[in-house]
Design an enzyme around this catalytic site. Structure first.
Site, short mmCIF file in Angstrom:
data_model
loop_
_atom_site.label_atom_id
_atom_site.label_comp_id
_atom_site.label_asym_id
_atom_site.label_seq_id
_atom_site.Cartn_x
_atom_site.Cartn_y
_atom_site.Cartn_z
N GLY A 55 -17.97 2.25 -2.36
CA GLY A 55 -17.74 2.84 -2.07
C GLY A 55 -16.32 1.90 -0.08
O GLY A 55 -16.60 2.49 0.47
N LEU A 109 -12.46 -1.04 -3.52
CA LEU A 109 -12.36 -2.38 -3.90
C LEU A 109 -12.71 -1.84 -5.22
O LEU A 109 -12.34 -2.94 -6.04
CB LEU A 109 -13.30 -3.58 -4.18
CG LEU A 109 -14.02 -3.97 -2.44
CD1 LEU A 109 -15.40 -4.59 -1.98
CD2 LEU A 109 -12.83 -3.87 -1.58
N GLU A 169 0.85 -1.23 -0.31
CA GLU A 169 0.30 0.02 -0.10
C GLU A 169 0.84 1.17 -0.12
O GLU A 169 1.38 1.57 1.00
CB GLU A 169 -0.93 -0.15 0.90
CG GLU A 169 -2.51 0.14 1.06
CD GLU A 169 -3.17 -1.01 -0.07
OE1 GLU A 169 -2.81 -0.31 -1.27
OE2 GLU A 169 -3.12 -1.96 0.50
N HIS A 170 0.85 1.96 -0.86
CA HIS A 170 1.03 4.09 -0.81
C HIS A 170 2.69 3.27 -1.50
O HIS A 170 3.38 4.05 -1.11
CB HIS A 170 1.22 4.16 0.17
CG HIS A 170 -0.46 5.27 1.02
ND1 HIS A 170 -0.79 5.81 -0.32
CD2 HIS A 170 -1.78 4.17 1.80
CE1 HIS A 170 -2.34 5.77 0.35
NE2 HIS A 170 -3.09 4.58 1.13
N THR A 171 2.53 2.43 -1.72
CA THR A 171 4.32 2.26 -2.55
C THR A 171 4.48 3.09 -3.92
O THR A 171 5.54 3.24 -5.27
CB THR A 171 5.00 1.51 -2.46
OG1 THR A 171 4.50 -0.06 -3.48
CG2 THR A 171 5.17 0.80 -0.97
N ASP A 172 3.22 3.06 -4.72
CA ASP A 172 2.58 2.30 -5.91
C ASP A 172 3.28 4.65 -6.48
O ASP A 172 3.97 4.26 -7.99
CB ASP A 172 1.57 2.74 -6.53
CG ASP A 172 0.53 3.19 -6.07
OD1 ASP A 172 1.08 3.86 -4.81
OD2 ASP A 172 -0.46 3.64 -6.19
N SER A 201 -28.12 2.07 -15.90
CA SER A 201 -27.14 0.93 -15.41
C SER A 201 -28.75 0.26 -14.30
O SER A 201 -29.51 0.44 -14.83
CB SER A 201 -26.28 0.97 -14.09
OG SER A 201 -26.58 2.25 -13.13
N ASP A 217 -5.08 -0.58 -10.14
CA ASP A 217 -5.87 -0.69 -10.10
C ASP A 217 -6.60 -1.20 -11.31
O ASP A 217 -7.73 -2.70 -11.29
CB ASP A 217 -7.50 0.03 -9.66
CG ASP A 217 -6.60 0.75 -8.37
OD1 ASP A 217 -6.51 -0.21 -7.45
OD2 ASP A 217 -7.31 1.44 -7.84
#
Length: 376
Positions: free
Chosen positions: A115, A118, A27-30, A61, A165
């Site tokens: 929310g 994901l 997480e948060h290394t991208d 939708s 993502d």
């Protein structure tokens, strides 16, 4: 519940899907040129579609009464708003990139929780992309579709997201995690099949409202960039784990030191997790999840009480490891548990949330699944 036929009065030409994702670790290394390790979920967004020859894209939708229409020739950033911004943005970037897509009727359905962090937005972009391309028989490399989806979200939607993502939604394979090296822009499929080892990867949506997210994300990114500049490196990925103490000693601000420590140690945890997965030692990956959560809580400071209570309760119930996943300040945790203990673990979290006055959580079992594909 509506159907394509009810909304558009015609028969579809096909349906395409793209899954959501959870990041196992990294997480948060991208945005620091780091390493991430996501899996695709069985939960997905599907787009049922038919071609039309008037240059108009109409989107609807399940659960929406309205149909939003826009002309491909007049698409510009800002010309479509609300949720339809995402399919419009994907259509726009495909046209801008020279792909000869045409008009279409698009009906969106989803079993991805909204929310929950994901990656429903990335899944919607990718599902729209493969549908618009598939209708015209245009074959595009999945990684290129992922890059286009990121550009659509950056340039049309206006969200400064990274590429993880979209790559997970397009490029994951069943029974594997996607080892994505941001700096090298390379991917490797890593065997990850918890079920085969009698394990379950529980995803718990803690239902916490996201708090001050935009400003907090920006502050952490800025702190990482400032630290990299002070240390004379292009990104924090350039700091080797063995050089961490020396690097931290050069930083005058404690906040910057803690942010750097998280990024550098998190990159090492990804490398360690990949090595353990290759060795078939999935149970030993659990403590890396737990160490990651502690780092995100104490050094990166992006957890909230619901996330911490869920992680602590899962561990007390016997989970092999647990951590928040996603951007933080709400969303989900993942917990690696013995399959025989999965129900007990979730029940314990439900009780802990009730005791703390939190909203009731929900859960799903994250089976590592395949990326985007045609349904029929």
């Amino acid at each position: 519940m509506s159907t394509f036929e009810e909304v558009f009065g015609t028969t579809p030409d096909g349906a395409w899907r793209a899954p959501g994702r959870v990041n196992l670790i990294g997480e948060h290394t991208d945005y620091n040129d780091g390493l991430v390790l996501p899996i695709a979920l069985p939960n997905q967004i599907s787009v049922t579609a038919s071609a039309r020859e008037d240059g108009i894209v109409a989107v609807s939708s399940n659960g929406q009464d309205a149909v939003v229409e826009f002309a491909l020739d007049s698409l510009r950033p800002g010309s479509v708003t609300d949720w339809a911004t995402y399919p419009a943005g994907m259509a726009w970037i495909l046209r801008e990139s020279g792909y000869p897509i045409g008009g279409a009727n698009l009906f969106v359905d989803s079993d991805l929780p909204t929310g929950a962090g994901l990656s429903s937005s990335a899944a919607l972009l990718c599902a729209t992309g493969v549908a618009l391309l598939g209708l015209r028989g245009i074959e595009v490399d999945p990684a290129e579709v992922a890059r286009l989806a990121q550009k659509a979200e950056n340039q049309y939607v206006g969200a400064p997201v990274g590429l993880m993502d979209q790559m997970a939604s397009m490029c994951c394979t069943a029974g594997h995690a996607l080892y994505f090296d941001i700096r090298a822009m390379s991917t490797t499929q890593i065997p990850f099949d918890p079920e085969a080892d009698g394990l379950t990867l529980l995803v718990i949506d803690v239902k916490a409202p996201h708090r001050h997210v935009d400003g907090e994300y920006a502050a952490r990114r800025k702190s990482c960039e400032n630290a990299a500049e002070l240390l004379g490196v292009p990104a924090l990925r350039s700091i080797a784990f063995e050089e961490l103490d020396a690097a931290l000693a050069k930083l005058p601000e404690d906040v910057d030191r803690r942010r750097v420590r998280h990024v550098v140690t998190e990159i090492r945890r990804v490398e360690d997790a990949v090595a353990l997965m290759h060795a078939g030692r999935l149970r030993d990956v659990g403590p890396l999840f737990t160490a990651s959560h502690a780092s995100l809580r104490d050094d990166f400071e992006i957890t909230v009480p619901e996330l911490d209570v869920a992680v602590d309760t899962a561990l007390s119930a016997g989970a092999l490891g647990a951590r928040m996943t996603g951007g933080g300040f709400g969303g989900c945790i993942i917990a690696l548990v013995e399959t025989s203990e999965a129900d007990k673990t979730f029940t314990a979290i439900e009780k802990a949330f009730a005791d703390n006055g939190f909203r009731a959580p929900t859960s799903l079992a994250a089976t590592p699944s395949a990326g985007a594909s045609k349904l029929h």
